[in-house]
Design a protein around this motif. Structure first.
Motif, PDB file in Angstrom:
ATOM      1  N   ALA A  96      41.860  30.585  45.617  1.00  0.00           N
ATOM      2  CA  ALA A  96      42.241  29.525  46.556  1.00  0.00           C
ATOM      3  C   ALA A  96      43.297  28.606  45.958  1.00  0.00           C
ATOM      4  O   ALA A  96      44.120  28.036  46.673  1.00  0.00           O
ATOM      5  CB  ALA A  96      41.008  28.722  46.962  1.00  0.00           C
ATOM      6  N   ALA A  97      43.283  28.460  44.633  1.00  0.00           N
ATOM      7  CA  ALA A  97      44.247  27.593  43.951  1.00  0.00           C
ATOM      8  C   ALA A  97      45.534  28.344  43.589  1.00  0.00           C
ATOM      9  O   ALA A  97      46.390  27.803  42.883  1.00  0.00           O
ATOM     10  CB  ALA A  97      43.618  27.009  42.688  1.00  0.00           C
ATOM     11  N   ASP A  98      45.656  29.599  44.047  1.00  0.00           N
ATOM     12  CA  ASP A  98      46.861  30.414  43.820  1.00  0.00           C
ATOM     13  C   ASP A  98      47.107  30.680  42.333  1.00  0.00           C
ATOM     14  O   ASP A  98      48.242  30.711  41.875  1.00  0.00           O
ATOM     15  CB  ASP A  98      48.088  29.734  44.452  1.00  0.00           C
ATOM     16  N   LYS A  99      46.016  30.884  41.590  1.00  0.00           N
ATOM     17  CA  LYS A  99      46.136  31.135  40.148  1.00  0.00           C
ATOM     18  C   LYS A  99      46.108  32.627  39.799  1.00  0.00           C
ATOM     19  O   LYS A  99      46.416  32.995  38.666  1.00  0.00           O
ATOM     20  CB  LYS A  99      44.970  30.458  39.400  1.00  0.00           C
ATOM     21  N   LEU A 100      45.704  33.481  40.748  1.00  0.00           N
ATOM     22  CA  LEU A 100      45.432  34.885  40.432  1.00  0.00           C
ATOM     23  C   LEU A 100      46.443  35.836  41.061  1.00  0.00           C
ATOM     24  O   LEU A 100      46.993  35.571  42.130  1.00  0.00           O
ATOM     25  CB  LEU A 100      44.034  35.274  40.926  1.00  0.00           C
ATOM     26  N   TYR A 101      46.622  36.963  40.390  1.00  0.00           N
ATOM     27  CA  TYR A 101      47.370  38.066  41.005  1.00  0.00           C
ATOM     28  C   TYR A 101      46.472  38.783  42.013  1.00  0.00           C
ATOM     29  O   TYR A 101      45.287  39.014  41.721  1.00  0.00           O
ATOM     30  CB  TYR A 101      47.756  39.101  39.947  1.00  0.00           C
ATOM     31  N   PRO A 102      47.009  39.185  43.159  1.00  0.00           N
ATOM     32  CA  PRO A 102      46.242  40.110  44.008  1.00  0.00           C
ATOM     33  C   PRO A 102      45.995  41.407  43.239  1.00  0.00           C
ATOM     34  O   PRO A 102      46.835  41.823  42.423  1.00  0.00           O
ATOM     35  CB  PRO A 102      47.175  40.358  45.203  1.00  0.00           C
ATOM     36  N   ALA A 103      44.851  42.035  43.498  1.00  0.00           N
ATOM     37  CA  ALA A 103      44.528  43.272  42.791  1.00  0.00           C
ATOM     38  C   ALA A 103      45.614  44.326  42.982  1.00  0.00           C
ATOM     39  O   ALA A 103      45.918  45.106  42.073  1.00  0.00           O
ATOM     40  CB  ALA A 103      43.189  43.811  43.272  1.00  0.00           C
ATOM     41  N   SER A 104      46.250  44.322  44.165  1.00  0.00           N
ATOM     42  CA  SER A 104      47.277  45.331  44.460  1.00  0.00           C
ATOM     43  C   SER A 104      48.531  45.146  43.605  1.00  0.00           C
ATOM     44  O   SER A 104      49.333  46.072  43.470  1.00  0.00           O
ATOM     45  CB  SER A 104      47.651  45.284  45.940  1.00  0.00           C
ATOM     46  N   ASP A 105      48.728  43.949  43.034  1.00  0.00           N
ATOM     47  CA  ASP A 105      49.862  43.724  42.134  1.00  0.00           C
ATOM     48  C   ASP A 105      49.584  44.227  40.723  1.00  0.00           C
ATOM     49  O   ASP A 105      50.499  44.275  39.893  1.00  0.00           O
ATOM     50  CB  ASP A 105      50.186  42.223  42.051  1.00  0.00           C
ATOM     51  N   LEU A 106      48.320  44.563  40.444  1.00  0.00           N
ATOM     52  CA  LEU A 106      47.929  44.926  39.087  1.00  0.00           C
ATOM     53  C   LEU A 106      47.570  46.407  38.951  1.00  0.00           C
ATOM     54  O   LEU A 106      48.041  47.079  38.034  1.00  0.00           O
ATOM     55  CB  LEU A 106      46.725  44.083  38.643  1.00  0.00           C
ATOM     56  N   LEU A 107      46.724  46.890  39.836  1.00  0.00           N
ATOM     57  CA  LEU A 107      46.081  48.183  39.637  1.00  0.00           C
ATOM     58  C   LEU A 107      46.865  49.328  40.266  1.00  0.00           C
ATOM     59  O   LEU A 107      47.540  49.156  41.279  1.00  0.00           O
ATOM     60  CB  LEU A 107      44.678  48.158  40.259  1.00  0.00           C
ATOM     61  N   SER A 108      46.746  50.507  39.653  1.00  0.00           N
ATOM     62  CA  SER A 108      47.322  51.698  40.262  1.00  0.00           C
ATOM     63  C   SER A 108      46.567  51.997  41.555  1.00  0.00           C
ATOM     64  O   SER A 108      45.420  51.564  41.747  1.00  0.00           O
ATOM     65  CB  SER A 108      47.202  52.892  39.313  1.00  0.00           C
ATOM     66  N   ASP A 295      29.698  41.174  39.068  1.00  0.00           N
ATOM     67  CA  ASP A 295      30.499  40.203  38.327  1.00  0.00           C
ATOM     68  C   ASP A 295      31.968  40.614  38.450  1.00  0.00           C
ATOM     69  O   ASP A 295      32.269  41.731  38.873  1.00  0.00           O
ATOM     70  CB  ASP A 295      30.053  40.140  36.867  1.00  0.00           C
ATOM     71  N   TRP A 296      32.842  39.720  38.065  1.00  0.00           N
ATOM     72  CA  TRP A 296      34.242  39.876  38.475  1.00  0.00           C
ATOM     73  C   TRP A 296      35.218  39.863  37.306  1.00  0.00           C
ATOM     74  O   TRP A 296      35.066  39.090  36.358  1.00  0.00           O
ATOM     75  CB  TRP A 296      34.618  38.760  39.460  1.00  0.00           C
ATOM     76  N   MET A 297      36.251  40.677  37.441  1.00  0.00           N
ATOM     77  CA  MET A 297      37.429  40.642  36.578  1.00  0.00           C
ATOM     78  C   MET A 297      38.569  40.067  37.403  1.00  0.00           C
ATOM     79  O   MET A 297      38.647  40.312  38.615  1.00  0.00           O
ATOM     80  CB  MET A 297      37.775  42.068  36.133  1.00  0.00           C
ATOM     81  N   MET A 298      39.438  39.314  36.762  1.00  0.00           N
ATOM     82  CA  MET A 298      40.589  38.755  37.489  1.00  0.00           C
ATOM     83  C   MET A 298      41.758  38.590  36.538  1.00  0.00           C
ATOM     84  O   MET A 298      41.579  38.415  35.330  1.00  0.00           O
ATOM     85  CB  MET A 298      40.219  37.411  38.130  1.00  0.00           C
ATOM     86  N   GLY A 299      42.964  38.672  37.100  1.00  0.00           N
ATOM     87  CA  GLY A 299      44.173  38.503  36.298  1.00  0.00           C
ATOM     88  C   GLY A 299      44.899  37.234  36.698  1.00  0.00           C
ATOM     89  O   GLY A 299      45.216  37.028  37.872  1.00  0.00           O
TER      90      GLY A 299
END
Length: 416
Positions: A96-108, A295-299
């Motif tokens: 919500a704070a715009d700190k994370l990459y969307p998963a689609s920007d990271l993962l194959s 539980d969660w992973m985030m970039g």
């Protein structure tokens, strides 16, 4: 298990840009219960293997206990020093704070497609996936086979059978016929499992809080009148009984039945308790769904290492590495490939997890995509035990929790 799930993760870096090296910093939670089983060992080994194949990348992993890891990441982010990766209990506030990459920007595409769909969907904030599932768990009803045999009873498939079994166990002197941990440690979990078995949940199908629905009030009225009020939940008031204490009592042979997750298998097994596992009964038959937890992973975007983060995560989520983590900590894999391998496995360790694995595809998770959930969870932990107290009012407590949820939801919506 201390987190929603209980797991640890540490991540590292990958791919170099030009001639300069990249260091990926990962902060992860510890799923171990001792120095010997610390997640730091799992991640150090994984990072070393990754670095040996990627000369331009270093992976620095810091592992903290579940009591501290979420606060540690928040402190780093607030100070302007976000890690590249975090494996923690919640992602929505950072999304919500715009700190994370969307998963689609990271993962194959291959890695993205391998996640179990309902876990990937739970990682979405405003219909975009930011939370990447890391490990999962469900709940089943554990029962003490020795105590059940002495009482001449079979595992329950309905609420009325559960109450009858609990009475038979009480008549045989069992200390906790049904252990009902509604204490502040993890009351939101026991509550959700009962709400699901009563046919509802915390939210409806479109994500609106329904804590004070008629079905939920009926569920807690039944618990208060038919279990707690009849002395079938043991000597400690449910609102003062924590999940860890209930698990310990089960491992000591003092509990007839309770909701449990995979870590209880080892805990009870070490003490020699003969136990069985069945799905949680519903009001008149099968429950609406089991409770699932992930539980969660985030970039984090701050350091701009999307390519390196993504390459490392593709490595982390390979079938081999997902299975290795699941085996180390007795948790369920979050990918289809690893789940299928575990389902087909004949090993004793994997067979123990099959009852949980079978429930995972249809399980329901906490409403983790709502930034209001953290505040709602805290309120449930604090207040829900009062709903089944002798002078408690299930409808009054659930109405109060609904008001808290509605306020938190409108506040987070305007903030977002």
């Amino acid at each position: 298990m201390v987190s929603a799930l209980g797991m640890t993760a540490v991540l590292g870096g990958c791919g170099s840009t030009g001639s300069s090296d990249v260091t990926l910093k990962l902060v992860a939670a510890d799923y171990g219960d001792s120095a010997a089983s610390s997640s730091q060992k799992y991640w150090d080994k994984l990072a070393k293997e990754y670095e040996s194949q990627h000369s331009g990348v270093k992976v620095e992993v810091s592992v903290y206990s579940w009591n501290d890891v979420d606060a540690k990441v928040k402190e780093m982010v607030d100070a302007g020093h976000a890690p590249d990766l975090a494996q923690i209990g919640a992602y929505a506030d950072y999304a919500a704070a715009d700190k994370l990459y969307p998963a689609s920007d990271l993962l194959s595409i291959r890695t993205q497609a391998d996640f179990l769909s309902q876990l990937a969907d739970a990682g979405e904030w405003k219909h975009v996936q930011y939370g990447i599932p890391f490990a999962a768990s469900t709940r089943v009803l554990f029962y003490n086979k020795t105590l059940f045999a002495k009482a001449g009873i079979a595992p329950p498939t309905t609420w009325s059978e559960l109450a009858a079994d609990a009475k038979a166990l009480k008549d045989k002197g069992v200390k906790y016929p049904y252990a009902l941990p509604l204490g502040p440690e993890e009351a939101q979990a026991e509550t959700m499992q009962w709400l699901l078995s009563g046919g509802n949940g915390y939210t409806d199908d479109i994500g609106t809080y329904t804590i004070d629905s008629a079905q939920n009030v009926q569920t807690f009225s039944w618990l208060k009148d038919e279990l707690v009020g009849k002395g079938l939940t043991g000597p400690v008031a449910p609102g003062k009984l924590n999940r860890a204490a209930a698990f310990a009592a089960f491992a000591d042979g003092q509990v007839g039945m309770l909701n449990g997750h995979p870590t209880l298998i080892q805990q009870a097994g070490k003490k020699g308790v003969q136990f069985g596992m069945v799905p949680m009964p519903g009001r008149t038959g099968k429950a609406k769904a089991a409770m699932g937890v992930t539980d969660w992973m985030m970039g984090f975007k701050q350091n701009g290492h999307a390519k390196q983060i993504g390459d490392f995560l593709d490595f982390v989520y390979s079938e081999k590495n997902v299975l290795a983590f699941s085996h180390e900590y007795g948790l369920l894999p979050v990918t289809g490939s690893a789940s299928n391998t575990m389902s087909d496995s004949g090993s004793a360790q994997d067979k123990d997890l099959h009852p949980f694995l079978d429930q995972l595809p249809t399980s329901q998770l906490y409403p983790v995509g709502k930034t209001s959930w953290a505040a709602v969870s805290v309120a449930v932990k604090k207040d829900i035990g009062q709903a089944v107290a002798p002078d408690g009012s299930p409808s009054g407590i659930l109405t109060r929790l609904q008001a808290t949820a509605t306020t938190a939801d409108s506040g987070s919506a305007s903030a977002g």
